[in-house]
Scaffold this active site. Structure first.
Site, short mmCIF file in Angstrom:
data_model
loop_
_atom_site.label_atom_id
_atom_site.label_comp_id
_atom_site.label_asym_id
_atom_site.label_seq_id
_atom_site.Cartn_x
_atom_site.Cartn_y
_atom_site.Cartn_z
CB SER A 115 132.84 136.04 -54.17
OG SER A 115 133.00 137.40 -53.85
CB THR A 154 137.48 137.80 -57.55
OG1 THR A 154 137.52 136.40 -57.80
CG2 THR A 154 138.89 138.31 -57.33
CB THR A 177 139.14 135.16 -55.27
OG1 THR A 177 137.91 134.60 -55.71
CG2 THR A 177 140.25 134.19 -55.61
NE ARG A 225 139.56 127.27 -60.58
CZ ARG A 225 139.27 128.56 -60.51
NH1 ARG A 225 139.31 129.18 -59.35
NH2 ARG A 225 138.93 129.23 -61.58
N GLY A 268 142.85 129.48 -59.31
CA GLY A 268 142.42 130.32 -60.42
C GLY A 268 143.49 131.33 -60.81
CG ASP A 269 142.00 134.81 -62.75
OD1 ASP A 269 141.31 134.28 -61.84
OD2 ASP A 269 141.63 135.81 -63.38
CB THR A 305 136.57 139.53 -61.19
OG1 THR A 305 135.82 140.37 -62.07
CG2 THR A 305 137.18 140.38 -60.09
N GLY A 306 136.29 136.92 -62.75
CA GLY A 306 135.60 136.12 -63.75
C GLY A 306 136.29 134.78 -63.96
N GLY A 339 138.61 132.28 -64.26
CA GLY A 339 140.06 132.29 -64.11
C GLY A 339 140.78 131.45 -65.14
N1 ASP Z 1 138.80 134.71 -61.17
C1 ASP Z 1 138.46 133.94 -60.00
C2 ASP Z 1 138.90 132.53 -60.21
O1 ASP Z 1 138.77 132.04 -61.33
C3 ASP Z 1 137.03 133.91 -59.69
C4 ASP Z 1 136.28 135.17 -59.91
O2 ASP Z 1 136.83 136.21 -60.18
O3 ASP Z 1 135.07 135.18 -59.78
O4 ASP Z 1 139.26 131.91 -59.24
#
Ligand code: ASP
Length: 358
Positions: free
Chosen positions: A86, A206, A224, A234, A236-237, A257-258, A260
């Site tokens: 990841s 992440t 990440t 793309r 993410g956050d 994390t999670g 985004g």
């Molecule tokens: N937050 C990250 C993203 O959306 C991915 C992750 O944290 O798993 O890119």
């Protein structure tokens, strides 16, 4: 707090320390700050994949290192690890099979930040993010420009796709559709090959790591490979300051994390820090950010049968007083804490209990 006064103090401290050293922090330097007092205890927290990262960060901070040096050195271990799919080397690629990395860093005492997004071929995007912070007048560089900047600073390109992450991507590509010509392995008399195709899981992953050092200064990093098999380009956050990471040396820090996309539409990290400024504990602040995401999730495709988000996000936060907390929308989340006694996994607070698997 009297902000005018503290700013004046900060400027005075900056002048005494030499403006260059405050504005352009270098690895290994320690920082005087008017907004924090020396603490007797350092603290490092991270997402659940950060056991080794927080150990390393704590070891460096105990040796008197700045929290930014410490957290970056910590996450570099995970970026360098081909088995963590990841982050960094071995991260799962985008839909074309190219690994594109995102990272951000934020340094509390100077309130400076740097980030890179959709960076290819460089396994330590957190170090490039730091270079953006220290060696440019910008905060975020993306794609080709980020790669050119990294090479200018001596970062070496390498293939980040390991055999394992390539095979995972091939499985995903072969399981996308019954209508295309890619097939997963099957026998010569397999009649049901079309039926067996199921969408492979698009996973998130992440590492976020936050540190409070012995000088009482706070810094953070998020790095990440982003959403697996994402549309190329793309972002993410994680590399977005205020969403995937935010630090205010006078208050605390937060990271995520999670999913985004949910965080990008809510700027949760800055919100968590603002909740802490109002007196909420790190855990309460993280829970409030989860709650806000729930309130703002309107699209039916993102909701389960009970109207709750069918995805998860996790937030991590520390305060300048040395408190920590984490929360996720769904239960069973963990985060790592190291306050001097070794790194340990703790449960995240949560809004909803995950349905048990039958
Ligand atoms: N937050 C990250 C993203 O959306 C991915 C992750 O944290 O798993 O890119």
């Amino acid at each position: 707090m009297n902000l005018t006064l503290s700013r004046r103090h900060f400027l005075k401290a900056a002048t005494l320390a030499g403006v260059g050293s405050v504005l352009f922090p270098r690895e290994g330097m320690s920082y005087a700050s008017s907004q924090t007092e020396k603490t007797s205890k350092a603290l490092a927290i991270s997402s659940a994949n950060g056991i080794r990262a927080t150990e390393k960060a704590m070891q460096l901070m105990r040796d008197g290192k700045d929290a930014l040096d410490a957290v970056i050195a910590g996450v570099n271990i995970v970026e360098d690890d081909p088995n963590d799919m990841s982050v960094g080397l071995g991260g799962l690629p985008n839909a074309d099979g190219d690994v594109e990395l995102d990272a951000s860093v934020m340094h509390g005492p100077s309130h400076r930040a740097g980030a890179v997004a959709a960076l290819r071929n460089i396994k330590n995007p957190s170090k490039v993010a730091r270079a953006v912070m220290e060696r440019t007048d910008h905060v975020l560089l993306v794609g080709e420009g980020a790669l050119r900047f990294a090479k200018m600073h001596g970062f070496v390109e390498e293939n980040l796709l390991t055999d394992e992450s390539r095979e995972e991507w091939v499985k995903w590509k072969e399981s996308l559709s019954k209508e295309d010509d890619y097939l997963p392995p099957h026998s010569i008399d397999d009649l049901n090959i079309g039926e067996r195709i199921k969408k492979a899981l698009q996973t998130y992953g992440t590492i976020n790591c936050l540190g409070l050092d012995l000088q009482g200064n706070i810094s953070g990093v998020t790095t990440t490979s982003g959403l697996a098999y994402k549309i190329p380009g793309r972002v993410g956050d994680s590399p977005i300051i205020g969403a995937g990471l935010y630090v205010d040396n006078a208050v605390g820090a937060a990271g995520s994390t999670g999913r985004g996309e949910a965080n990008l539409a809510n700027c949760s990290s800055v919100m968590i820090v603002e909740y802490m400024r109002q007196g909420k504990s790190p855990e309460e602040a993280c829970l409030l950010a989860c709650r806000r995401i729930v309130e703002h999730t309107k699209e039916k495709r993102l909701l389960d049968g009970s109207g709750r988000p069918n995805f998860d996000v996790k937030f991590y936060a520390i305060s300048r007083k040395g408190e920590h907390g984490s929360a996720s929308i769904w239960s069973n989340g963990k985060y790592v804490v190291n306050d001097g006694g070794g790194s340990r996994l703790l449960d995240c607070a949560f809004l909803y209990e995950r349905p048990s698997k039958k």
